[in-house]
Design an enzyme around this catalytic site. Structure first.
Site, mmCIF file in Angstrom:
data_model
loop_
_atom_site.group_PDB
_atom_site.id
_atom_site.type_symbol
_atom_site.label_atom_id
_atom_site.label_comp_id
_atom_site.label_asym_id
_atom_site.label_seq_id
_atom_site.Cartn_x
_atom_site.Cartn_y
_atom_site.Cartn_z
ATOM 1 N N HIS A 223 0.971 -1.345 -0.106
ATOM 2 C CA HIS A 223 -0.001 -0.194 0.133
ATOM 3 C C HIS A 223 0.967 1.304 0.011
ATOM 4 C CE1 HIS A 223 -3.109 2.820 1.175
ATOM 5 N NE2 HIS A 223 -3.948 1.617 1.075
ATOM 6 N N GLU B 60 -0.480 1.099 -5.652
ATOM 7 C CA GLU B 60 -0.519 0.259 -4.518
ATOM 8 C C GLU B 60 -0.612 -1.239 -5.550
ATOM 9 O OE1 GLU B 60 -3.989 0.391 -2.279
ATOM 10 O OE2 GLU B 60 -3.872 2.607 -2.175
HETATM 11 O O1 LIG Z 1 -7.606 3.442 5.865
HETATM 12 P P1 LIG Z 1 -7.160 2.400 5.402
HETATM 13 O O2 LIG Z 1 -7.774 1.141 6.009
HETATM 14 O O3 LIG Z 1 -5.705 2.300 5.419
HETATM 15 O O4 LIG Z 1 -7.765 2.140 3.768
HETATM 16 C C1 LIG Z 1 -7.050 3.277 2.966
HETATM 17 C C2 LIG Z 1 -7.588 3.110 1.269
HETATM 18 O O5 LIG Z 1 -6.693 1.634 1.129
HETATM 19 C C3 LIG Z 1 -6.993 1.387 -0.286
HETATM 20 O O6 LIG Z 1 -6.408 2.353 -1.191
HETATM 21 C C4 LIG Z 1 -8.514 1.203 -0.706
HETATM 22 O O7 LIG Z 1 -8.650 1.132 -2.064
HETATM 23 C C5 LIG Z 1 -9.281 2.386 -0.055
HETATM 24 O O8 LIG Z 1 -10.566 2.110 -0.334
HETATM 25 C C6 LIG Z 1 -9.005 2.577 1.322
HETATM 26 O O9 LIG Z 1 -9.615 3.813 1.937
#
Ligand SMILES: O=P(O)(O)OC[C@H]1O[C@H](O)[C@H](O)[C@@H](O)[C@@H]1O
Length: 296
Positions: free
Chosen positions: A159, A264
């Site tokens: 990520h 990601e």
């Molecule tokens: O807030 P988190 O659990 O770290 O997720 C942060 C982001 O991760 C990814 O990018 C997903 O595609 C998003 O939908 C999500 O909002």
């Protein structure tokens, strides 16, 4: 000293350039800083928790065994969003190479977050290798199934929060013609735009992206980041923009979304099944490359 273990984190320093460093928090085995010639390449929230109280908001959080929130699999559906790897303290195994500085971290049910392994009761071993090159950062993952009887299903995703000058002057290239699932519209479509520009919340899963596509983040004509992937067919492009950033307590400053874009690489469009005794591996390579518009 190319590798320093400071207890809660490990710092890699490149022997040829002391201003090139990488810092990995043992909690989540999260690379939260990569400086190339003294310039930070990763975005980290000013409110990111580095005390193990919650996953790091920034750097390269690790997503396993589930991307997002699963609603169908008996066990994966019990896990919180993005699983258990980013909120477990990994074991630092030590240095495997001094030049370029290379280190390894491991996670298994022996040291993973116990509340979460109760919810996802499978035997697994994760081996993360972090290598700080002269002008690159490589993160390799190996997922092993040590069980002799049970298979398990999983997603994997790096990520990665990339730091940029200004999202308004930034584009993401070489994803043209790729089928994506737009998590906001809840629709799939082919991205026909020659490049991706971001001017609002963006949350798109580009699926089965040819490995030869070099995903580039281009700032006013200059490629500031190039992402190469191996065995990671999907790439999520995410920016929370104003409202979502405003709703995240650990996202600071609130306009910090103007200086970041998440690219990601992962395997998230479906679940990988790992049979007993088998292993799976992949890597992400962040490096500098000249502008390469590809038509693949
Ligand atoms: O807030 P988190 O659990 O770290 O997720 C942060 C982001 O991760 C990814 O990018 C997903 O595609 C998003 O939908 C999500 O909002």
């Amino acid at each position: 000293m190319s590798v320093q273990d400071l207890g809660d984190k490990v710092i890699l320093t490149h022997p040829d350039d002391k201003s090139s460093t990488a810092t990995i928090l043992k909690y989540g085995a999260t690379v939260f800083s990569w400086k190339l010639n003294g310039t930070e390449q990763l975005w980290l929230s000013d409110a990111a928790k580095l005390d193990g109280s919650r996953p790091v908001r920034g750097g390269i959080p690790l997503v396993f065994p589930v991307f997002g929130k699963n609603t169908t699999d008996e066990h994966l559906s019990k896990l919180p969003q993005h699983g258990l790897a980013r909120n477990s303290t990994w074991e630092f195994l030590g240095q495997t190479k001094s030049d370029p500085p290379t280190v390894q971290f491991a996670l298994s049910p022996d040291n993973a977050n116990k509340e979460l392994t109760k919810l996802w009761p499978f035997d697994f071993v994760l081996l993360l290798t972090v290598q700080l090159g002269r002008d690159y950062l490589k993160t390799d993952i190996e997922v092993q199934n040590p069980s002799t009887t049970r298979e398990f299903k999983f997603n994997w995703l790096f990520h990665t929060y990339l730091k940029i000058e200004d999202i308004e002057g930034t584009l993401v290239s070489n994803l043209v013609g790729v089928k994506l699932y737009d998590q906001l519209l809840k629709q799939s479509y082919i991205d026909k735009h020659p490049v991706i520009t971001i001017s609002d919340e963006t949350d798109c899963i580009y699926q089965n992206v040819d490995e030869n596509r070099l995903i580039q983040v281009v700032d006013r004509g200059q490629p500031v980041h190039t992402v190469k992937r191996h065995n990671l067919p999907d790439t999520v492009v995410w920016n929370p923009w104003t409202e979502k950033a405003g709703g995240m307590a650990d996202f600071e400053p609130k306009d910090g979304f103007l200086q970041m874009v998440c690219i990601e690489p992962g395997h998230v469009h479906d679940l990988i099944t790992l049979a007993p005794g088998q292993s799976w591996s992949a890597y992400q390579l962040l490096y500098k490359e000249q502008l390469k518009y590809q038509a693949i």
